[in-house]
Scaffold this active site. Structure first.
Site, PDB file in Angstrom:
ATOM      1  N   HIS A 369       0.831  -1.208   0.000  1.00  0.00           N
ATOM      2  CA  HIS A 369       0.000   0.000   0.000  1.00  0.00           C
ATOM      3  C   HIS A 369       0.861   1.252   0.000  1.00  0.00           C
ATOM      4  O   HIS A 369       2.052   1.212   0.282  1.00  0.00           O
ATOM      5  CB  HIS A 369      -0.986  -0.021   1.163  1.00  0.00           C
ATOM      6  CG  HIS A 369      -0.441   0.305   2.512  1.00  0.00           C
ATOM      7  ND1 HIS A 369      -0.498   1.567   3.046  1.00  0.00           N
ATOM      8  CD2 HIS A 369       0.129  -0.480   3.458  1.00  0.00           C
ATOM      9  CE1 HIS A 369       0.002   1.558   4.267  1.00  0.00           C
ATOM     10  NE2 HIS A 369       0.394   0.332   4.539  1.00  0.00           N
ATOM     11  N   GLU A 416      -5.085   1.646   2.925  1.00  0.00           N
ATOM     12  CA  GLU A 416      -4.840   0.471   3.770  1.00  0.00           C
ATOM     13  C   GLU A 416      -4.950   0.837   5.237  1.00  0.00           C
ATOM     14  O   GLU A 416      -5.474   0.060   6.052  1.00  0.00           O
ATOM     15  CB  GLU A 416      -3.455  -0.106   3.465  1.00  0.00           C
ATOM     16  CG  GLU A 416      -3.136  -1.415   4.187  1.00  0.00           C
ATOM     17  CD  GLU A 416      -2.484  -1.236   5.560  1.00  0.00           C
ATOM     18  OE1 GLU A 416      -2.237  -2.250   6.233  1.00  0.00           O
ATOM     19  OE2 GLU A 416      -2.223  -0.082   5.961  1.00  0.00           O
ATOM     20  N   ASP A 445       4.324  -4.938   3.291  1.00  0.00           N
ATOM     21  CA  ASP A 445       3.706  -3.709   3.786  1.00  0.00           C
ATOM     22  C   ASP A 445       4.780  -2.701   4.185  1.00  0.00           C
ATOM     23  O   ASP A 445       4.981  -1.686   3.533  1.00  0.00           O
ATOM     24  CB  ASP A 445       2.814  -4.070   4.984  1.00  0.00           C
ATOM     25  CG  ASP A 445       2.110  -2.867   5.586  1.00  0.00           C
ATOM     26  OD1 ASP A 445       2.385  -1.739   5.154  1.00  0.00           O
ATOM     27  OD2 ASP A 445       1.283  -3.051   6.482  1.00  0.00           O
ATOM     28  N   HIS A 534       3.668   4.746  12.970  1.00  0.00           N
ATOM     29  CA  HIS A 534       2.469   5.575  12.802  1.00  0.00           C
ATOM     30  C   HIS A 534       2.586   6.941  13.464  1.00  0.00           C
ATOM     31  O   HIS A 534       1.577   7.540  13.843  1.00  0.00           O
ATOM     32  CB  HIS A 534       1.236   4.846  13.352  1.00  0.00           C
ATOM     33  CG  HIS A 534       0.690   3.807  12.425  1.00  0.00           C
ATOM     34  ND1 HIS A 534      -0.550   3.227  12.610  1.00  0.00           N
ATOM     35  CD2 HIS A 534       1.187   3.228  11.303  1.00  0.00           C
ATOM     36  CE1 HIS A 534      -0.776   2.342  11.645  1.00  0.00           C
ATOM     37  NE2 HIS A 534       0.277   2.328  10.836  1.00  0.00           N
TER      38      HIS A 534
END
Length: 732
Positions: A369, A416, A445, A534
């Site tokens: 993604h 995603e 990923d 993140h």
């Protein structure tokens, strides 16, 4: 950066140079007439390079400078799904694949995305704010001195949890460790009342959406999830001086517990499609029912200092430098507000194709993604850079005469991060054609996180993954050995082979392929978790300093990824091993049986089905060997019809492990052999429906609950039997 590649020097034969210096007429005749004829004859009789030769050449085309260039371009700005910045990154990927001579198109979907509008979090040392000073957290990730991305960081979406319930809540703080089911059970056993409280839980063990759900089920009014320094920066070497999460760093992410667009569960979000109404969406149980926010380690520590009550268990405590963690409730009191905007936005999957020569209707699919919560240097664009590196090498092979036997499809997914939306919508739209044509799906990923190679797969791909790591792919941290050698040495037992995990959880884009469509799948990476996950600090600087300074890991993962794809695309017989698959199912069943001693459950139906699967796997393996031996001994070309027939059996066997009714309470998940844990979407379980039924029966211990366990044993036994029938290739 060191660039590797094959030499461009060539040797030329100039016939005219030999026809000088008093050459004889016979010599001139040979050079002028006979030699050209011989060369033409040789050109017709010379064998073209073998597929294995091209696969070896693929490794020599590695280029770490190219991977670095791609990653730098992909991570210049934060690019969350549905924003203009992410559309620009999609255009970059599309242009890079087009420039490499791929056939490229875009598959767009209109999906429900979520963005923050207003957030606030106020901490009072007691329920009466007027009696003591309160702290209003700024909820900002700080820019570090000299940050080259400071200006671009202003474009980042404020820290939030996607699809969090809008609203305000207030209550005393209760500390719930990692927010697992067992953690809330511990609180209940200790007499800690969660009802009406604001739960404080830390990241690290389960999916954040399950943390919120567990808090809701326990009666909490709201939840706050923070990054504990013990788990993300224990030694205080935080970025940019070290790799750890800075004190103000916040892990953002989704809380949606389903996969794909929440408004179209099970069908694609194409223009004008049917969508769930708001009431139906709320009733699905997949959206959070209480407000929530993510906060930093610094804010989490400040909250902890106001919590009283009983001291938390030892394994609930944080680092040595922090405060003593207590359970509460209160007297610390939190007032939380989150207002979000959920809107339909357009996302773009970029799809590129190299058509196969002999079997264009069979697909080997590679995917990664593109969208990121912030800059996304590790997650996901280390994978995007590696994907583009693989694509460029494949095109270079084409220019040297290679054509894949089967079609290779390169996919760059969107959205995603919100719940695997781009890949799920694409699989749902193409489900039937994938069911009849997809050989395998290979995912990466965020494949560059740190040292050590890791892989997860459906079992028939294990041997292929191991073999790819042996093929002269150097360990990027130790060039004196292969990735396979390092992989072996990383195991605790010297007798252990490479440890390959199972793709049970829904953590990334393989989920729709294996869980919904039954396509054999794999995922690979270097490193495991990484501390700035993140957050605003997952940028190109972090990758340059700590993740992969010389971009050797990007090259290595591209090499392994590409080699596995090449074998699946080019091997005459698909390199699938179902004998080891059956053996693993036997082992997993025995573990279940041993844990169920004395319980009213009969595992004989499952054991018999697995035994039939093993016999069928041995039979098809013998058929393959016999076909190869017959052609070799007699000098015949293999019967292509027979080859195709055997390959179709191998391709379709994984589909047979799915059941149209899906898992209980989770019907979208069709695979009965491997799936996510009911209480942790990231976790992987063998026989997930059966495992859920056993857990429920142990808690209820009623005749009906044990009857349901036996029913799940029969369901798994039936899909295993179906897989054995597929491998046999004959009607009963």
């Amino acid at each position: 950066m060191k660039e590797s590649g094959e030499s461009k020097k060539t040797r030329r034969l100039d016939p005219s140079a030999t026809a000088t210096g008093g050459a004889s007429s016979a010599h001139l005749l040979f050079v002028g007439l006979i030699l050209p004829f011989i060369l033409i004859l040789l050109s017709f009789t010379a064998s073209p390079p073998s597929k294995a030769t091209y696969h070896s050449l693929f490794l020599t085309l590695a280029n770490n400078a190219t991977a670095a260039r791609h990653l730098h371009a992909l991570t210049r700005r934060p690019h969350v799904a549905g924003t203009p910045a992410n559309a620009d990154v999609a255009a970059y990927v599309r242009n890079a694949l087009s420039a490499a001579s791929f056939s490229v198109h875009t598959a767009s979907y209109d999906v429900l995305l979520s963005y923050p509008v207003r957030r606030s979090l106020v901490l009072s040392p007691s329920p009466r704010p007027s009696s003591s000073p309160s702290i209003a957290f700024d909820l900002v990730q700080e820019i570090y001195p000299g940050d080259p991305y400071a200006a671009a960081a202003a474009e980042a979406v404020p820290s939030f949890l996607a699809y969090a319930r809008s609203g305000s809540a207030a209550g005393p703080v209760v500390y719930a460790n990692y927010g697992r089911v067992e953690d809330f059970a511990t609180l209940k056993a200790l007499g800690v009342n969660v009802t009406g409280a604001v739960v404080l839980a830390r990241y690290g063990k389960i999916f954040r959406g399950d943390i919120i759900k567990n808090a809701e089920d326990a009666g909490a009014a709201a939840a706050v999830v923070y990054t504990d320094a013990k788990d993300y920066c224990e030694d205080k070497r935080w970025f940019p001086e070290g790799p750890g999460m800075p004190p103000s760093g916040v892990q953002v992410g989704t809380t949606y517990r389903g996969l794909g667009d929440p408004t179209t569960p099970g069908w694609p979000s194409t223009a004008g499609c049917e969508r769930l109404r708001a009431a139906e969406l709320a009733a699905s149980g997949l959206m959070p029912g209480i407000p929530s926010l993510p906060v930093s380690a610094r804010d989490g520590e400040a909250i902890h200092k106001t919590v009283g009550g009983e001291v938390a268990p030892d394994d609930w405590q944080g680092g040595e430098r922090g405060p003593i963690y207590r359970l509460g409730p209160g007297p610390g009191f939190l007032n939380l507000t989150y207002i979000g905007n959920e809107t339909i936005a357009t996302i773009e999957n970029v799809i590129a194709v190299i058509e196969g020569k002999e079997e264009p209707d069979r697909y080997v699919i590679l995917g990664n993604h593109r969208d990121a919560w912030t800059f996304g240097a590790v997650d996901p664009n280390s994978g995007t850079a590696a994907l583009l590196e693989v694509a460029e090498r494949l095109v270079k092979l084409q220019k040297r005469g290679w054509r894949p036997r089967r079609t290779i499809v390169v996919c760059n997914w969107d959205a995603e991060e919100y719940g695997l939306i781009g890949s799920t919508e694409w699989v749902e739209e193409n489900r039937e054609i994938l069911a009849s044509r997809a050989i395998a799906y290979l995912n990466a990923d965020c494949p560059v996180r740190g040292p050590g190679f890791h892989a997860s797969a459906t079992p028939q791909l294990d041997a292929l993954l191991k073999e790819a790591t042996k093929r002269k792919v150097q360990d990027p941290d130790n060039f004196s050995q292969t990735v396979y050698d390092s992989w072996i040495s990383s195991n605790d037992s010297p007798l252990a082979s490479c440890s390959i995990g199972r793709l049970g959880g829904g953590g990334t884009d393989f989920a729709a392929f294996i869980q919904h469509a039954g396509v054999p799948s794999a995922d690979m990476c270097f490193g495991e978790g990484y501390p700035v996950y993140h957050s605003l600090y997952d940028d190109f600087v972090w990758m340059q300093k700590f993740g992969d300074p010389l971009f050797h890991k990007h090259v290595a993962v591209a090499s392994i990824w590409g080699l596995v794809a090449l074998r699946l695309a080019d091997d005459e017989f698909l390199p699938f091993d179902y004998i080891s698959y059956a053996s693993e199912l036997q082992q997993n069943t025995k573990i279940l049986e041993d844990g169920m001693s004395g319980m009213p459950v009969n595992f004989d139906p499952l054991n018999k089905s697995i035994e039939e699967l093993k016999k069928a796997a041995i039979h098809i393996d013998n058929q393959r060997k016999a076909t190869e031996m017959e052609a070799g001994l007699l000098g015949w070309t293999k019967d292509l019809r027979k080859v195709r027939e055997l390959n179709d059996m191998l391709m379709m066997a994984e589909r047979a492990f799915t059941d149209r009714e899906g898992l209980p309470q989770r019907q979208w998940y069709k695979h009965l052999i491997y799936g996510p844990s009911l209480h942790d979407d990231y976790g992987s379980k063998s026989f997930p429906g059966l495992d859920d039924a056993i857990e429920k029966a142990k808690s209820l211990n009623t005749s009906d609950s044990w009857y349901f366990v036996q029913h799940e044993v029969w369901r798994v036994a039936r899909v295993v039997k179906q897989a054995s029938l597929v491998l046999k290739g004959k009607l009963t």
